[in-house]
Design an enzyme around this catalytic site. Structure first.
Site, PDB file in Angstrom:
ATOM      1  N   GLY A 122       0.813  -1.211   0.000  1.00 41.57           N
ATOM      2  CA  GLY A 122       0.000   0.000   0.000  1.00 41.57           C
ATOM      3  C   GLY A 122       0.844   1.257   0.000  1.00 41.57           C
ATOM      4  O   GLY A 122       1.330   1.707  -1.032  1.00 41.57           O
ATOM      5  N   CYS A 123       1.053   1.817   1.174  1.00 46.31           N
ATOM      6  CA  CYS A 123       1.734   3.109   1.306  1.00 46.31           C
ATOM      7  C   CYS A 123       3.179   3.067   0.820  1.00 46.31           C
ATOM      8  O   CYS A 123       3.648   4.015   0.183  1.00 46.31           O
ATOM      9  CB  CYS A 123       1.687   3.583   2.756  1.00 46.31           C
ATOM     10  SG  CYS A 123       0.004   3.888   3.342  1.00 46.31           S
TER      11      CYS A 123
END
Length: 188
Positions: A122-123
């Site tokens: 994700g991030c």
């Protein structure tokens, strides 16, 4: 890296603290070398008014609403911001999207990022892709990133290394940081 990912029983719990310990060592090494440290935090208006579809799709993001009970958005002590660190607030996966990160790095003539964090798929991935797309060299620290499942974690590291970033072991990052000449905020 906040409590939501490291507190057993939390919806976003990773199941391990290994990446947190590694990230703590990398952050300490950066500070000792005088390398600027940028810490991101996620925060939403109550009810996610500024979170869009991302907020609606990932129900656990409600724990990052401003004033949410439980403190799951609190930084873990291993990476908590110190005096002089830049803290950026974001609402989406990338540390670049909707923040001043690119302008801040450019103004300081910084061309390389050492990335630690969660989640890898994700991030971390979004930040690395935006970094390379913005002309920066992203280095993802293998041991200092983590995900809830080893499959997307390993697939993301493979893909990042193949196309978007350098993926280095913690020992290599720390060795390079020890060789960085210490400078002040103005590069002197």
């Amino acid at each position: 890296m906040v409590r939501a990912y490291f507190e057993p029983g939390a919806e976003l719990y990773l199941g391990s603290r290994d990446c947190l310990a590694s990230a703590g060592r990398v952050v300490a090494g950066a500070r000792a070398a005088g390398v600027p440290v940028v810490v991101t935090r996620v925060e939403y208006a109550p009810g996610g008014a500024d979170g869009g579809l991302f907020y609606r799709k990932v129900g656990a993001l409600r724990h990052f609403d401003r004033g949410a009970p439980g403190g799951l958005g609190d930084f873990m002590p291993e990476i908590a911001p110190a005096d002089g660190d830049l803290v950026l607030t974001k609402q989406y996966a990338s540390a670049f999207f909707g923040t001043s990160l690119a302008a801040t790095l450019a103004a300081r003539r910084i061309d390389t990022l050492v990335i630690c964090g969660v989640s890898t798929s994700g991030c971390v991935r979004a930040t690395a892709v935006d970094a390379v797309s913005s002309g920066f060299v992203p280095i993802v620290v293998r041991e200092a990133v983590g995900d809830r499942d080893p499959r997307p974690h390993e697939a993301s590291l493979f893909d990042l290394e193949a196309k978007y970033a350098e993926v280095w072991d913690e020992a290599r990052v720390l060795a390079v940081l020890q060789q960085v000449p210490i400078t002040d905020a103005n590069g002197r």
